[in-house]
Enzyme design. Structure first.
Site, PDB file in Angstrom:
ATOM      1  N   LYS A  18       5.209   1.500  -2.278  1.00  8.92           N
ATOM      2  CA  LYS A  18       3.752   1.368  -2.068  1.00  8.92           C
ATOM      3  C   LYS A  18       3.096   2.742  -1.969  1.00  8.92           C
ATOM      4  O   LYS A  18       2.111   3.028  -2.635  1.00  8.92           O
ATOM      5  CB  LYS A  18       3.440   0.593  -0.770  1.00  8.92           C
ATOM      6  N   ARG A  92      -0.761  -6.980   6.693  1.00  9.36           N
ATOM      7  CA  ARG A  92       0.653  -7.328   6.767  1.00  9.36           C
ATOM      8  C   ARG A  92       0.835  -8.786   7.184  1.00  9.36           C
ATOM      9  O   ARG A  92       1.933  -9.313   7.052  1.00  9.36           O
ATOM     10  CB  ARG A  92       1.360  -6.446   7.798  1.00  9.36           C
ATOM     11  N   ARG A 126      14.858   8.746   2.289  1.00 18.07           N
ATOM     12  CA  ARG A 126      13.437   9.120   2.406  1.00 18.07           C
ATOM     13  C   ARG A 126      13.230  10.155   3.512  1.00 18.07           C
ATOM     14  O   ARG A 126      13.728  10.012   4.615  1.00 18.07           O
ATOM     15  CB  ARG A 126      12.577   7.879   2.697  1.00 18.07           C
ATOM     16  N   ARG A 159      12.333   9.185   9.240  1.00 17.57           N
ATOM     17  CA  ARG A 159      11.797   8.229  10.212  1.00 17.57           C
ATOM     18  C   ARG A 159      12.929   7.478  10.902  1.00 17.57           C
ATOM     19  O   ARG A 159      13.882   7.062  10.254  1.00 17.57           O
ATOM     20  CB  ARG A 159      10.881   7.226   9.500  1.00 17.57           C
ATOM     21  N   ARG A 170      13.549  -4.830   9.550  1.00 14.31           N
ATOM     22  CA  ARG A 170      12.189  -4.676   9.020  1.00 14.31           C
ATOM     23  C   ARG A 170      11.971  -5.504   7.764  1.00 14.31           C
ATOM     24  O   ARG A 170      10.919  -6.092   7.583  1.00 14.31           O
ATOM     25  CB  ARG A 170      11.924  -3.206   8.686  1.00 14.31           C
TER      26      ARG A 170
HETATM   27  N1  DCP Z   1      -0.353  -3.641   9.290  1.00 18.92           N
HETATM   28  C1  DCP Z   1       0.636  -2.950   9.900  1.00 18.92           C
HETATM   29  C2  DCP Z   1       1.157  -1.785   9.287  1.00 18.92           C
HETATM   30  C3  DCP Z   1       2.158  -1.096   9.935  1.00 18.92           C
HETATM   31  N2  DCP Z   1       2.601  -1.526  11.131  1.00 18.92           N
HETATM   32  C4  DCP Z   1       3.679  -0.824  11.838  1.00 18.92           C
HETATM   33  C5  DCP Z   1       5.019  -1.443  11.602  1.00 18.92           C
HETATM   34  C6  DCP Z   1       5.619  -0.587  10.526  1.00 18.92           C
HETATM   35  O1  DCP Z   1       7.031  -0.626  10.495  1.00 18.92           O
HETATM   36  C7  DCP Z   1       5.087   0.784  10.915  1.00 18.92           C
HETATM   37  C8  DCP Z   1       5.041   1.760   9.808  1.00 18.92           C
HETATM   38  O2  DCP Z   1       4.160   1.298   8.809  1.00 18.92           O
HETATM   39  P1  DCP Z   1       4.389   1.661   7.304  1.00 18.92           P
HETATM   40  O3  DCP Z   1       3.408   0.861   6.458  1.00 18.92           O
HETATM   41  O4  DCP Z   1       4.450   3.111   7.109  1.00 18.92           O
HETATM   42  O5  DCP Z   1       5.837   1.162   7.193  1.00 18.92           O
HETATM   43  P2  DCP Z   1       6.527  -0.097   6.650  1.00 18.92           P
HETATM   44  O6  DCP Z   1       7.329  -0.783   7.701  1.00 18.92           O
HETATM   45  O7  DCP Z   1       5.678  -0.957   5.753  1.00 18.92           O
HETATM   46  O8  DCP Z   1       7.513   0.692   5.900  1.00 18.92           O
HETATM   47  P3  DCP Z   1       7.272   1.554   4.680  1.00 18.92           P
HETATM   48  O9  DCP Z   1       6.449   2.760   4.805  1.00 18.92           O
HETATM   49  O10 DCP Z   1       8.670   1.892   4.546  1.00 18.92           O
HETATM   50  O11 DCP Z   1       6.687   0.587   3.688  1.00 18.92           O
HETATM   51  O12 DCP Z   1       3.763   0.516  11.410  1.00 18.92           O
HETATM   52  C9  DCP Z   1       2.085  -2.660  11.718  1.00 18.92           C
HETATM   53  O13 DCP Z   1       2.513  -3.030  12.787  1.00 18.92           O
HETATM   54  N3  DCP Z   1       1.099  -3.357  11.101  1.00 18.92           N
HETATM   55  N1  GDP Z   2      15.424   6.519  -6.330  1.00 21.15           N
HETATM   56  C1  GDP Z   2      14.127   6.159  -6.321  1.00 21.15           C
HETATM   57  N2  GDP Z   2      13.385   6.410  -5.239  1.00 21.15           N
HETATM   58  C2  GDP Z   2      12.088   6.031  -5.274  1.00 21.15           C
HETATM   59  C3  GDP Z   2      11.499   5.395  -6.395  1.00 21.15           C
HETATM   60  N3  GDP Z   2      10.186   5.158  -6.102  1.00 21.15           N
HETATM   61  C4  GDP Z   2       9.981   5.617  -4.850  1.00 21.15           C
HETATM   62  N4  GDP Z   2      11.108   6.155  -4.350  1.00 21.15           N
HETATM   63  C5  GDP Z   2      11.376   6.760  -3.048  1.00 21.15           C
HETATM   64  O1  GDP Z   2      11.715   5.667  -2.186  1.00 21.15           O
HETATM   65  C6  GDP Z   2      11.206   5.869  -0.879  1.00 21.15           C
HETATM   66  C7  GDP Z   2      10.259   4.734  -0.513  1.00 21.15           C
HETATM   67  O2  GDP Z   2       9.083   4.850  -1.291  1.00 21.15           O
HETATM   68  P1  GDP Z   2       7.645   4.758  -0.592  1.00 21.15           P
HETATM   69  O3  GDP Z   2       6.627   5.062  -1.634  1.00 21.15           O
HETATM   70  O4  GDP Z   2       7.650   5.536   0.671  1.00 21.15           O
HETATM   71  O5  GDP Z   2       7.633   3.177  -0.285  1.00 21.15           O
HETATM   72  P2  GDP Z   2       6.839   2.312   0.794  1.00 21.15           P
HETATM   73  O6  GDP Z   2       7.727   2.237   1.970  1.00 21.15           O
HETATM   74  O7  GDP Z   2       6.685   0.960   0.123  1.00 21.15           O
HETATM   75  O8  GDP Z   2       5.525   2.987   1.043  1.00 21.15           O
HETATM   76  C8  GDP Z   2      10.541   7.244  -0.908  1.00 21.15           C
HETATM   77  O9  GDP Z   2      11.484   8.180  -0.444  1.00 21.15           O
HETATM   78  C9  GDP Z   2      10.210   7.463  -2.382  1.00 21.15           C
HETATM   79  O10 GDP Z   2      10.181   8.839  -2.713  1.00 21.15           O
HETATM   80  C10 GDP Z   2      12.335   5.154  -7.540  1.00 21.15           C
HETATM   81  O11 GDP Z   2      11.917   4.616  -8.563  1.00 21.15           O
HETATM   82  N5  GDP Z   2      13.628   5.552  -7.441  1.00 21.15           N
END
Ligand code: DCP
Ligand code: GDP
Length: 223
Positions: A18, A92, A126, A159, A170
């Protein structure tokens, strides 16, 4: 091309890309990328009232209560009323989606479908720059210098909730909470799902979709 301001959301489990996709969309189309997780982590670092509360939930691997994250996001969205925006990590839950409904009509919901094994691998590699929210991956987009942010030269961190045990929990919670949100947007006809294991392969399709709604800043497709 419509001159209406774009209201878009990117949905997907943790690690689905994302943040990566939002960053590319923001750069290519010049719109605001608003990440709820980033705002929460900023509040936690600043030890604000919201931050102190949010920390207690995040430390237990829980979502913060709907009313807390909703009020944080509503405040941010109010500041961006006159700009195109793209939400990452919000809504969410169905309650959050209903709150968002009260302030706007979404034009576009991008839903990223990525296999579980891929998510686990990505999250364990990450690293983030906490102050800016910049995201790296030791294989996909490593920093120029190991452990150091390219722009500021400050250290990167991993993280706590990207450690393998926390990730499985998660992902399970994400599925449960996201199901009714995905169904709601599907029924409205605004949901666009993309499946795959590589962001670079999904990206051209996302780019084409967003281009149908907003004009790109650069005439050439990025990446
Ligand atoms: N609407 C939301 C968005 C986030 N969070 C909290 C729980 C998530 O675990 C944390 C971190 O949000 P992120 O969107 O950065 O993280 P995600 O859990 O979606 O993970 P990721 O960044 O890996 O997508 O914040 C929440 O409670 N409610
Ligand atoms: N190997 C690999 N890593 C990726 C790819 N796309 C994103 N990432 C990495 O995967 C991790 C999660 O991506 P992120 O954009 O933070 O996802 P989010 O948690 O959905 O916001 C980060 O470290 C990115 O750099 C991919 O196509 N291949």
């Amino acid at each position: 091309m419509a001159s209406k301001l774009l209201r878009a959301v990117v949905l997907g489990p943790p690690g689905s890309g994302k943040g990566t996709v939002c960053q590319r969309i923001a750069e290519s189309f010049g719109l605001q990328h608003l990440s709820s997780g980033h705002f929460l982590r900023e509040n936690i670092r600043a030890k604000s009232e919201v931050g102190v509360l949010a920390k207690q939930y995040l430390e237990q691997g829980l979502l913060v209560p709907d009313h807390v994250i909703t009020s944080v996001m509503m405040m941010e969205l109010e500041k961006k009323q006159s700009q195109h925006w793209l939400l990452d990590g919000f809504p969410r839950t169905l309650v959050q989606a209903e709150a968002l409904d009260r302030i706007c009509d979404l034009d576009l919901v991008i839903n990223l479908n990525i296999p579980f094994e891929t998510l686990k691998d990505r999250l364990s590699a990450r690293w983030i720059h906490p102050a800016s929210g910049r995201v790296y991956n030791m294989e996909f987009n490593p920093p120029d210098v190991h452990g150091i942010d390219d722009i500021t030269g400050e250290p990167l961190i991993q993280r706590e909730d990207d450690k393998p045990d926390a990730v499985a929990v998660r992902l399970r919670k994400y599925k449960e909470a996201a199901k009714p949100v995905i169904e709601l947007y599907k029924s409205r006809g605004v949901l666009h799902s993309f499946s795959g294991t590589e962001t670079n392969k999904i990206w051209p399709y996302v780019y084409t979709l967003v281009s149908s709604k907003v004009r790109p800043v650069h005439s050439k497709e990025a990446n």
